[in-house]
Structure formats: structure tokens, C-alpha cells
Design an enzyme around this catalytic site. Structure first.
Site, PDB file in Angstrom:
ATOM      1  N   ARG A  76       0.846  -1.206   0.000  1.00 38.83           N
ATOM      2  CA  ARG A  76       0.000   0.000   0.000  1.00 38.83           C
ATOM      3  C   ARG A  76       0.877   1.251   0.000  1.00 38.83           C
ATOM      4  NH1 ARG A  76      -4.299  -1.163   4.536  1.00 38.83           N
ATOM      5  NH2 ARG A  76      -5.002   0.944   4.029  1.00 38.83           N
ATOM      6  N   ASP A 105      -3.205   7.058   5.220  1.00 40.55           N
ATOM      7  CA  ASP A 105      -2.450   7.386   4.003  1.00 40.55           C
ATOM      8  C   ASP A 105      -1.708   8.723   4.071  1.00 40.55           C
ATOM      9  OD1 ASP A 105      -5.631   8.062   2.284  1.00 40.55           O
ATOM     10  OD2 ASP A 105      -4.431   9.386   3.577  1.00 40.55           O
ATOM     11  N   HIS A 120      -6.522   5.746  13.357  1.00 41.94           N
ATOM     12  CA  HIS A 120      -6.055   4.398  12.994  1.00 41.94           C
ATOM     13  C   HIS A 120      -4.580   4.378  12.640  1.00 41.94           C
ATOM     14  CE1 HIS A 120     -10.453   3.204  11.942  1.00 41.94           C
ATOM     15  NE2 HIS A 120     -10.196   3.094  13.222  1.00 41.94           N
ATOM     16  N   CYS A 128       8.226   0.226  17.462  1.00 40.05           N
ATOM     17  CA  CYS A 128       9.079  -0.871  17.926  1.00 40.05           C
ATOM     18  C   CYS A 128       8.266  -1.907  18.719  1.00 40.05           C
ATOM     19  CB  CYS A 128      10.184  -0.313  18.824  1.00 40.05           C
ATOM     20  SG  CYS A 128      11.241  -1.610  19.500  1.00 40.05           S
ATOM     21  N   CYS A 151      16.400   0.820  20.143  1.00 38.92           N
ATOM     22  CA  CYS A 151      16.910  -0.415  20.761  1.00 38.92           C
ATOM     23  C   CYS A 151      17.249  -1.484  19.735  1.00 38.92           C
ATOM     24  CB  CYS A 151      15.875  -0.974  21.752  1.00 38.92           C
ATOM     25  SG  CYS A 151      14.502  -1.811  20.932  1.00 38.92           S
ATOM     26  N   GLY A 188     -16.888  10.274   3.120  1.00 41.31           N
ATOM     27  CA  GLY A 188     -16.175   9.155   2.494  1.00 41.31           C
ATOM     28  C   GLY A 188     -15.954   7.970   3.386  1.00 41.31           C
ATOM     29  N   SER A 190     -17.940   4.317   5.006  1.00 37.05           N
ATOM     30  CA  SER A 190     -19.126   3.447   5.020  1.00 37.05           C
ATOM     31  C   SER A 190     -19.664   3.320   6.443  1.00 37.05           C
ATOM     32  CB  SER A 190     -18.746   2.054   4.497  1.00 37.05           C
ATOM     33  OG  SER A 190     -17.675   1.535   5.281  1.00 37.05           O
ATOM     34  N   ASN A 214     -21.090  11.524   0.443  1.00 35.75           N
ATOM     35  CA  ASN A 214     -20.780  10.171  -0.006  1.00 35.75           C
ATOM     36  C   ASN A 214     -21.610   9.927  -1.259  1.00 35.75           C
ATOM     37  OD1 ASN A 214     -20.589   7.276  -0.189  1.00 35.75           O
ATOM     38  ND2 ASN A 214     -20.023   7.246   1.973  1.00 35.75           N
ATOM     39  N   ALA A 232     -16.509  13.664  -2.762  1.00 37.12           N
ATOM     40  CA  ALA A 232     -15.963  14.686  -1.853  1.00 37.12           C
ATOM     41  C   ALA A 232     -15.245  15.788  -2.627  1.00 37.12           C
ATOM     42  CB  ALA A 232     -15.011  14.017  -0.868  1.00 37.12           C
TER      43      ALA A 232
HETATM   44  C1  BV8 Z   1     -11.580  -2.574  18.316  1.00 37.57           C
HETATM   45  C2  BV8 Z   1      -6.173   0.770   9.578  1.00 37.57           C
HETATM   46  C3  BV8 Z   1     -11.762  -3.415  20.437  1.00 37.57           C
HETATM   47  C4  BV8 Z   1      -5.569  -0.433   8.910  1.00 37.57           C
HETATM   48  C5  BV8 Z   1      -8.494   0.147  10.044  1.00 37.57           C
HETATM   49  C6  BV8 Z   1     -14.807  -9.248  14.787  1.00 37.57           C
HETATM   50  C7  BV8 Z   1     -13.451  -9.506  14.930  1.00 37.57           C
HETATM   51  C8  BV8 Z   1     -12.548  -8.484  15.263  1.00 37.57           C
HETATM   52  C9  BV8 Z   1     -13.017  -7.197  15.481  1.00 37.57           C
HETATM   53  C10 BV8 Z   1     -14.362  -6.966  15.341  1.00 37.57           C
HETATM   54  C11 BV8 Z   1     -15.256  -7.962  14.998  1.00 37.57           C
HETATM   55  N1  BV8 Z   1     -16.511  -7.420  14.924  1.00 37.57           N
HETATM   56  C12 BV8 Z   1     -16.437  -6.098  15.202  1.00 37.57           C
HETATM   57  C13 BV8 Z   1     -15.151  -5.817  15.482  1.00 37.57           C
HETATM   58  C14 BV8 Z   1     -14.609  -4.515  15.825  1.00 37.57           C
HETATM   59  C15 BV8 Z   1     -13.891  -3.989  14.593  1.00 37.57           C
HETATM   60  C16 BV8 Z   1     -14.942  -3.604  13.576  1.00 37.57           C
HETATM   61  O1  BV8 Z   1     -15.623  -2.616  13.727  1.00 37.57           O
HETATM   62  N2  BV8 Z   1     -15.031  -4.445  12.515  1.00 37.57           N
HETATM   63  C17 BV8 Z   1     -15.976  -4.180  11.449  1.00 37.57           C
HETATM   64  C18 BV8 Z   1     -15.400  -4.693  10.123  1.00 37.57           C
HETATM   65  C19 BV8 Z   1     -17.302  -4.860  11.781  1.00 37.57           C
HETATM   66  N3  BV8 Z   1     -13.152  -2.842  15.036  1.00 37.57           N
HETATM   67  C20 BV8 Z   1     -11.909  -3.045  15.498  1.00 37.57           C
HETATM   68  O2  BV8 Z   1     -11.335  -4.112  15.505  1.00 37.57           O
HETATM   69  C21 BV8 Z   1     -11.265  -1.795  16.093  1.00 37.57           C
HETATM   70  N4  BV8 Z   1     -10.759  -2.127  17.380  1.00 37.57           N
HETATM   71  O3  BV8 Z   1     -12.758  -2.682  18.195  1.00 37.57           O
HETATM   72  O4  BV8 Z   1     -10.909  -2.948  19.411  1.00 37.57           O
HETATM   73  C22 BV8 Z   1     -10.944  -3.988  21.457  1.00 37.57           C
HETATM   74  C23 BV8 Z   1     -11.506  -4.053  22.702  1.00 37.57           C
HETATM   75  C24 BV8 Z   1     -10.773  -4.601  23.692  1.00 37.57           C
HETATM   76  C25 BV8 Z   1      -9.489  -5.079  23.450  1.00 37.57           C
HETATM   77  C26 BV8 Z   1      -8.936  -5.002  22.175  1.00 37.57           C
HETATM   78  C27 BV8 Z   1      -9.666  -4.463  21.163  1.00 37.57           C
HETATM   79  C28 BV8 Z   1     -10.099  -1.361  15.219  1.00 37.57           C
HETATM   80  C29 BV8 Z   1     -10.625  -0.913  13.877  1.00 37.57           C
HETATM   81  C30 BV8 Z   1      -9.500  -0.269  13.092  1.00 37.57           C
HETATM   82  C31 BV8 Z   1      -9.048  -1.208  12.018  1.00 37.57           C
HETATM   83  N5  BV8 Z   1      -8.121  -0.470  11.121  1.00 37.57           N
HETATM   84  N6  BV8 Z   1      -7.601   0.832   9.272  1.00 37.57           N
HETATM   85  C32 BV8 Z   1      -5.641  -0.333   7.411  1.00 37.57           C
HETATM   86  O5  BV8 Z   1      -5.811   0.789   6.874  1.00 37.57           O
HETATM   87  O6  BV8 Z   1      -5.507  -1.398   6.788  1.00 37.57           O
HETATM   88  S1  BV8 Z   1     -10.129   0.106   9.605  1.00 37.57           S
HETATM   89  C33 BV8 Z   1     -10.291   0.564   7.949  1.00 37.57           C
HETATM   90  O7  BV8 Z   1     -11.604   0.208   7.507  1.00 37.57           O
HETATM   91  C34 BV8 Z   1     -10.292   2.033   7.763  1.00 37.57           C
HETATM   92  O8  BV8 Z   1      -9.368   2.687   8.561  1.00 37.57           O
HETATM   93  C35 BV8 Z   1     -11.693   2.451   8.110  1.00 37.57           C
HETATM   94  O9  BV8 Z   1     -11.816   2.771   9.463  1.00 37.57           O
HETATM   95  C36 BV8 Z   1     -12.476   1.187   7.947  1.00 37.57           C
HETATM   96  C37 BV8 Z   1     -13.674   1.398   7.047  1.00 37.57           C
HETATM   97  O10 BV8 Z   1     -13.252   1.914   5.891  1.00 37.57           O
HETATM   98  P1  BV8 Z   1     -13.852   3.293   5.315  1.00 37.57           P
HETATM   99  O11 BV8 Z   1     -12.862   4.362   5.600  1.00 37.57           O
HETATM  100  O12 BV8 Z   1     -15.253   3.558   5.735  1.00 37.57           O
HETATM  101  O13 BV8 Z   1     -13.798   2.915   3.812  1.00 37.57           O
HETATM  102  P2  BV8 Z   1     -14.835   2.003   3.032  1.00 37.57           P
HETATM  103  O14 BV8 Z   1     -14.112   1.474   1.823  1.00 37.57           O
HETATM  104  O15 BV8 Z   1     -15.507   1.041   3.946  1.00 37.57           O
HETATM  105  O16 BV8 Z   1     -15.912   3.050   2.564  1.00 37.57           O
HETATM  106  C38 BV8 Z   1     -15.517   4.059   1.638  1.00 37.57           C
HETATM  107  C39 BV8 Z   1     -16.704   4.980   1.515  1.00 37.57           C
HETATM  108  O17 BV8 Z   1     -16.329   6.047   0.679  1.00 37.57           O
HETATM  109  C40 BV8 Z   1     -17.898   4.302   0.865  1.00 37.57           C
HETATM  110  O18 BV8 Z   1     -19.061   4.622   1.610  1.00 37.57           O
HETATM  111  C41 BV8 Z   1     -17.957   4.934  -0.531  1.00 37.57           C
HETATM  112  O19 BV8 Z   1     -19.287   5.101  -0.990  1.00 37.57           O
HETATM  113  C42 BV8 Z   1     -17.349   6.282  -0.265  1.00 37.57           C
HETATM  114  N7  BV8 Z   1     -16.708   6.920  -1.418  1.00 37.57           N
HETATM  115  C43 BV8 Z   1     -16.153   6.332  -2.522  1.00 37.57           C
HETATM  116  N8  BV8 Z   1     -15.674   7.299  -3.339  1.00 37.57           N
HETATM  117  C44 BV8 Z   1     -15.912   8.492  -2.736  1.00 37.57           C
HETATM  118  C45 BV8 Z   1     -16.561   8.259  -1.511  1.00 37.57           C
HETATM  119  N9  BV8 Z   1     -16.949   9.249  -0.678  1.00 37.57           N
HETATM  120  C46 BV8 Z   1     -16.676  10.512  -1.070  1.00 37.57           C
HETATM  121  N10 BV8 Z   1     -16.052  10.832  -2.217  1.00 37.57           N
HETATM  122  C47 BV8 Z   1     -15.664   9.847  -3.079  1.00 37.57           C
HETATM  123  N11 BV8 Z   1     -15.028  10.174  -4.224  1.00 37.57           N
HETATM  124 ZN    ZN Z   2      12.876  -0.223  20.380  1.00 44.94          ZN
END
Ligand code: BV8
Ligand code: ZN
Length: 244
Positions: A76, A105, A120, A128, A151, A188, A190, A214, A232
Site C-alpha cells: 500500500r 495514508d 487508525h 518498535c 533499541c 467518504g 461506510s 458520499n 468529496a
Molecule cells: C476494536 C487501519 C476493540 C488499517 C483500520 C470481529 C473480529 C474483530 C473485530 C471486530 C469484529 N466485529 C467487530 C469488530 C470490531 C472492529 C470492527 O468494527 N469491525 C468491522 C469490520 C465490523 N473494530 C476493530 O477491531 C477496532 N478495534 O474494536 O478494538 C478492542 C476491545 C478490547 C481489546 C482489544 C480491542 C479497530 C478498527 C480499526 C481497524 N483499522 N484501518 C488499514 O488501513 O488497513 S479500519 C479501515 O476500515 C479504515 O481505517 C476504516 O476505518 C475502515 C472502514 O473503511 P472506510 O474508511 O469507511 O472505507 P470504506 O471502503 O468502507 O468506505 C468508503 C466509503 O467512501 C464508501 O461509503 C464509498 O461510498 C465512499 N466513497 C467512494 N468514493 C468516494 C466516496 N466518498 C466521497 N467521495 C468519493 N469520491
Molecule cells: Zn525499540
């Protein structure tokens, strides 16, 4: 209310706002050429080497195959190193303005935003595994796993993986900004990933007006006072136009 362009009424609300917060997601970087996680229609999820992003960006895979996680993020970084911000990476002037992004990004910063709450993390930073020092790691493709400058131990991408906690102080500042805002933009995203997707709910409960931008309806469209169905990069500059 669903709109297809910014009306004078919306521009008046925008001009009158004093405390504004914005939550952005992958969609705001789409017009820069960055793939979103869920393609059009929120249906197919982004996959690479046959695995979905929810598996590639997971704490589970970091435990079992950290090398593959680095390859995924370095892939990426390679995509991103050619890309530029777009007009959606927007920072208007208000008495109080807080930019919260789910994106890793760095394009908001590349567009000139200095104070970005990256809930995020950031794909150009490494952390580290032993002493948790964080440092810039900008070269891509990576020859090897970056080593800690303090380290010498192996480092990981300084991003929040699925199943991991968000950086507490940053998320608390994001929550506080959402609860103080009189106008909250959701651009932007979901809005399916928590706890970030809870920020618009907190803003609404604290009395903010919610404006969503969106091309499609999302899981929080029901909450939005206005959903501007469009890109956007095309919609946001319309807020800065003179009122008719
Ligand atoms: C947590 C960084 C708790 C990495 C990201 C089962 C197993 C494990 C976890 C879970 C589970 N069920 C639920 C969970 C919790 C989980 C979660 O919510 N999962 C979802 C999938 C159900 N959340 C977590 O795990 C979070 N941590 O809950 O910890 C905990 C408690 C105790 C102890 C320990 C832990 C951590 C979540 C963070 C994950 N990291 N990113 C990387 O980049 O790879 S998440 C990643 O996806 C993004 O950062 C973003 O947050 C997320 C969603 O993506 P979007 O940004 O919304 O993008 P998407 O493609 O979905 O949508 C794009 C939108 O743009 C669309 O609507 C489209 O129409 C629109 N669009 C398109 N073009 C345009 C536009 N809009 C405007 N203009 C345009 N031109
Ligand atoms: Zn270190």
C-alpha cells in the site's frame, strides 16, 4: 434530507458554524487513486493475494505472520508513494476545527492539514515491538523489516489493526471534538468500523447537525441531517463558493 449539491441554505449553515469537526474515511482519498476498502455498493471487500483487508489488517495475522502484514502495508505504501491529495482533502477555517481521519495514508497532511487526529495510525510510521518507540519509515519497497532506532528490535507498522485498541489519547480528543461540534461532517466512510463509526452518533447526541458526503447512502445516513450524494472532491469545494 438527500441533496446532490450544496444549497445556499447549507452554505449559510456552514458560514455560521463555529465549532466544526470532520470524520473522513477511505472515500476521501478515492479521487487521489487510493483503493477503498469496500468497493462501490459496499459489497465486495478489497482483497490482496486472495485475502480480505479485514484479515490482512488484523491483530491475528500480525501474531501469526508479521512478515506478510509488512508486505501488505508496504504494497500500500508503494501505491501511495505516487499519489497526491485531491480537492476533498479540505481544511476550511472555523473558530474551532478538528479533522479526524480513519485513513492511514497521510494525504490530509500532504494537503497541508497540520492538526490531524489519525485514529487508525499512519502507514509511514513504524513502532518498535520491544520499546514501542515510533519513528518515520518512508522508504518503499522495504528491503527488510524496519529496526527500532532506539533499541534495534524489529518494528511493526504504526497502524491500528482489526482487533486492536485505538490510540487512547487521540480517540478521546476525537470524541471530545465530536461532542463539542455544532456541525459534524462525515465524509467518504461506510461507517461500519467501530469505535470510529460511533463518533457521528456522539456528535448527534450532543446536538450537532450532521452533514454526510458520499456517492452512496451508508449506515449512518439515517442519522444525517443532510446527505450530499456526490464525490468529496466535487462537493466540498462548493461550500467555499459565495452564496447566490
Ligand atoms: C476494536 C487501519 C476493540 C488499517 C483500520 C470481529 C473480529 C474483530 C473485530 C471486530 C469484529 N466485529 C467487530 C469488530 C470490531 C472492529 C470492527 O468494527 N469491525 C468491522 C469490520 C465490523 N473494530 C476493530 O477491531 C477496532 N478495534 O474494536 O478494538 C478492542 C476491545 C478490547 C481489546 C482489544 C480491542 C479497530 C478498527 C480499526 C481497524 N483499522 N484501518 C488499514 O488501513 O488497513 S479500519 C479501515 O476500515 C479504515 O481505517 C476504516 O476505518 C475502515 C472502514 O473503511 P472506510 O474508511 O469507511 O472505507 P470504506 O471502503 O468502507 O468506505 C468508503 C466509503 O467512501 C464508501 O461509503 C464509498 O461510498 C465512499 N466513497 C467512494 N468514493 C468516494 C466516496 N466518498 C466521497 N467521495 C468519493 N469520491
Ligand atoms: Zn525499540
Amino acid at each position: 434530507m438527500v441533496l446532490h449539491e450544496v444549497t445556499d441554505e447549507l452554505r449559510m449553515m456552514f458560514d455560521r458554524a463555529r465549532r466544526v469537526a470532520v470524520l473522513t474515511g477511505a472515500g476521501i482519498s478515492a479521487e487521489s487513486g487510493v483503493p477503498t476498502f469496500r468497493g462501490g455498493g459496499g459489497s465486495e471487500i478489497w482483497t490482496w493475494r486472495g485475502r480480505p483487508v479485514t484479515e490482512l489488517s488484523s491483530a491475528e495475522l500480525m501474531r501469526t505472520d508479521p512478515k506478510l502484514v509488512w508486505e501488505w502495508f508496504d504494497y500500500r505504501r508503494g501505491l501511495l508513494s505516487e499519489l497526491q491529495p485531491n480537492p476533498g482533502h479540505w481544511e476550511p477555517r472555523f473558530e474551532e476545527f478538528t479533522l479526524i481521519t480513519q485513513n492511514i495514508d497521510d494525504l490530509h497532511r500532504a494537503a497541508g492539514s497540520l492538526n490531524v487526529l489519525e485514529v487508525h495510525g499512519n502507514v509511514w510510521r513504524a513502532r518498535c515491538l520491544r520499546c514501542a518507540s515510533t519513528f518515520e519509515a518512508r522508504e518503499t519497497p522495504l528491503e527488510d523489516v524496519p529496526l527500532c532506532f532506539v533499541c534495534g528490535a524489529a518494528a511493526r507498522p504504526d497502524v491500528v489493526l482489526f482487533g486492536e485498541m485505538l490510540p487512547e489519547s487521540i480517540f478521546e480528543r476525537a470524541e471530545a471534538a465530536a461532542q463539542r461540534a455544532d456541525l459534524f461532517f462525515v465524509i467518504g466512510t461506510s461507517a461500519v468500523v467501530y469505535p470510529a463509526a460511533g463518533l457521528p452518533v456522539a456528535a448527534k447526541q450532543a446536538g450537532a447537525r450532521i452533514i454526510e458526503v458520499n456517492p452512496e447512502m451508508t449506515d449512518i445516513s439515517f442519522l444525517a441531517d443532510y446527505t450530499l450524494l456526490g464525490k468529496a472532491g466535487e462537493i466540498l469545494p462548493q461550500f467555499l463558493k459565495e452564496r447566490g
